[in-house]
Design a protein around this motif. Sequence first.
Motif, mmCIF file in Angstrom:
data_model
loop_
_atom_site.group_PDB
_atom_site.id
_atom_site.type_symbol
_atom_site.label_atom_id
_atom_site.label_comp_id
_atom_site.label_asym_id
_atom_site.label_seq_id
_atom_site.Cartn_x
_atom_site.Cartn_y
_atom_site.Cartn_z
ATOM 1 N N THR A 5 0.817 -1.212 0.000
ATOM 2 C CA THR A 5 0.000 0.000 0.000
ATOM 3 C C THR A 5 0.851 1.263 0.000
ATOM 4 O O THR A 5 0.406 2.296 -0.502
ATOM 5 N N CYS A 6 2.047 1.183 0.577
ATOM 6 C CA CYS A 6 2.957 2.343 0.563
ATOM 7 C C CYS A 6 4.191 2.043 -0.277
ATOM 8 O O CYS A 6 4.570 2.832 -1.114
ATOM 9 N N ASN A 7 4.829 0.935 -0.021
ATOM 10 C CA ASN A 7 6.003 0.496 -0.764
ATOM 11 C C ASN A 7 6.406 -0.845 -0.159
ATOM 12 O O ASN A 7 6.836 -0.898 0.988
ATOM 13 N N ALA A 8 6.299 -1.903 -0.913
ATOM 14 C CA ALA A 8 6.567 -3.243 -0.396
ATOM 15 C C ALA A 8 8.009 -3.411 0.070
ATOM 16 O O ALA A 8 8.313 -4.304 0.847
ATOM 17 N N LYS A 9 8.913 -2.539 -0.378
ATOM 18 C CA LYS A 9 10.324 -2.650 0.015
ATOM 19 C C LYS A 9 10.654 -1.813 1.246
ATOM 20 O O LYS A 9 11.732 -1.909 1.790
ATOM 21 N N TYR A 10 9.706 -0.976 1.689
ATOM 22 C CA TYR A 10 9.922 -0.120 2.853
ATOM 23 C C TYR A 10 9.292 -0.759 4.083
ATOM 24 O O TYR A 10 8.135 -1.158 4.054
ATOM 25 N N GLU A 11 10.047 -0.842 5.161
ATOM 26 C CA GLU A 11 9.540 -1.418 6.401
ATOM 27 C C GLU A 11 9.258 -0.332 7.433
ATOM 28 O O GLU A 11 10.108 0.523 7.695
ATOM 29 N N GLY A 12 8.066 -0.387 7.986
ATOM 30 C CA GLY A 12 7.751 0.443 9.134
ATOM 31 C C GLY A 12 8.264 -0.257 10.378
ATOM 32 O O GLY A 12 8.370 -1.488 10.418
ATOM 33 N N LYS A 13 8.567 0.500 11.396
ATOM 34 C CA LYS A 13 9.153 -0.053 12.627
ATOM 35 C C LYS A 13 8.260 0.325 13.808
ATOM 36 O O LYS A 13 7.964 1.504 14.017
ATOM 37 N N TYR A 14 7.823 -0.694 14.554
ATOM 38 C CA TYR A 14 6.898 -0.505 15.666
ATOM 39 C C TYR A 14 7.363 -1.261 16.901
ATOM 40 O O TYR A 14 7.877 -2.375 16.799
ATOM 41 N N LYS A 15 7.133 -0.669 18.063
ATOM 42 C CA LYS A 15 7.322 -1.382 19.317
ATOM 43 C C LYS A 15 6.013 -2.110 19.587
ATOM 44 O O LYS A 15 4.937 -1.531 19.454
ATOM 45 N N ILE B 113 7.587 3.544 15.889
ATOM 46 C CA ILE B 113 8.950 4.020 16.123
ATOM 47 C C ILE B 113 9.368 4.867 14.921
ATOM 48 O O ILE B 113 9.817 5.991 15.061
ATOM 49 N N GLN B 114 9.158 4.276 13.734
ATOM 50 C CA GLN B 114 9.463 4.989 12.500
ATOM 51 C C GLN B 114 8.655 4.375 11.365
ATOM 52 O O GLN B 114 8.751 3.184 11.108
ATOM 53 N N ASP B 115 7.858 5.189 10.696
ATOM 54 C CA ASP B 115 7.082 4.731 9.550
ATOM 55 C C ASP B 115 6.564 5.948 8.790
ATOM 56 O O ASP B 115 5.872 6.783 9.361
ATOM 57 N N THR B 116 6.886 6.051 7.524
ATOM 58 C CA THR B 116 6.401 7.163 6.708
ATOM 59 C C THR B 116 5.086 6.833 6.015
ATOM 60 O O THR B 116 4.531 7.671 5.323
ATOM 61 N N CYS B 117 4.580 5.615 6.199
ATOM 62 C CA CYS B 117 3.319 5.200 5.593
ATOM 63 C C CYS B 117 2.175 5.687 6.491
ATOM 64 O O CYS B 117 1.846 5.059 7.505
ATOM 65 N N LYS B 118 1.580 6.795 6.116
ATOM 66 C CA LYS B 118 0.554 7.447 6.932
ATOM 67 C C LYS B 118 -0.631 6.527 7.229
ATOM 68 O O LYS B 118 -1.093 6.447 8.366
ATOM 69 N N GLY B 119 -1.116 5.815 6.223
ATOM 70 C CA GLY B 119 -2.256 4.928 6.431
ATOM 71 C C GLY B 119 -1.970 3.817 7.422
ATOM 72 O O GLY B 119 -2.814 3.490 8.262
ATOM 73 N N ARG B 120 -0.783 3.247 7.347
ATOM 74 C CA ARG B 120 -0.416 2.166 8.268
ATOM 75 C C ARG B 120 -0.290 2.711 9.688
ATOM 76 O O ARG B 120 -0.759 2.076 10.638
ATOM 77 N N VAL B 121 0.306 3.873 9.841
ATOM 78 C CA VAL B 121 0.447 4.482 11.168
ATOM 79 C C VAL B 121 -0.932 4.770 11.754
ATOM 80 O O VAL B 121 -1.206 4.439 12.911
ATOM 81 N N GLU B 122 -1.813 5.356 10.947
ATOM 82 C CA GLU B 122 -3.152 5.697 11.433
ATOM 83 C C GLU B 122 -3.977 4.473 11.795
ATOM 84 O O GLU B 122 -4.872 4.556 12.631
ATOM 85 N N GLY B 123 -3.693 3.336 11.181
ATOM 86 C CA GLY B 123 -4.464 2.129 11.450
ATOM 87 C C GLY B 123 -3.896 1.224 12.523
ATOM 88 O O GLY B 123 -4.530 0.237 12.891
ATOM 89 N N THR B 124 -2.697 1.545 13.027
ATOM 90 C CA THR B 124 -2.084 0.661 14.021
ATOM 91 C C THR B 124 -1.627 1.375 15.284
ATOM 92 O O THR B 124 -1.760 0.837 16.373
#
Length: 131
Positions: free
Chosen positions: A81-91, A106-117
């Motif tokens: 949905t944002c970029n299959a090669k980019y990994e978001g990082k979450y605690k 922790i670090q994620d530029t994918c706005k939709g993923r951040v807003e949903g998790t």
Amino acid sequence: MRTKYLLTIFSIVLFAAVSFTSQTNPLVGKWENSGVFKGDPYKFLAIFRANGSFDGFMNNKEFVSGTYHMNHDTLYMSDPTCNAKYEGKYKVEFFGQLDSLKFHVIQDTCKGRVEGTNGFLFKRVRQAVKK
């Protein structure tokens, strides 16, 4: 005699260390978050598999698929949905007897993923026991 004694102690310590570090991934399974968004109720189901893949379903419809891996309490996840090669990082913060969790970005530029998790409480979905 001293060599046998040291070898025995070393074996016990090694066994204890391996048993604590080789536990199964506590994220594997089905996790659900439900709530209300813009006045409408929703249910989001996330399925994390041992092979490193995950799927997400919004109100029983496939919503997202991707890959993930864990390093201690840190989750790395990617999806197309944002970029299959980019990994978001979450605690990942587990509660109780690993029956609920929260993701903290922790670090994620994918706005939709951040807003949903980020900060949402997910509860483990238990399978009903068939009799």
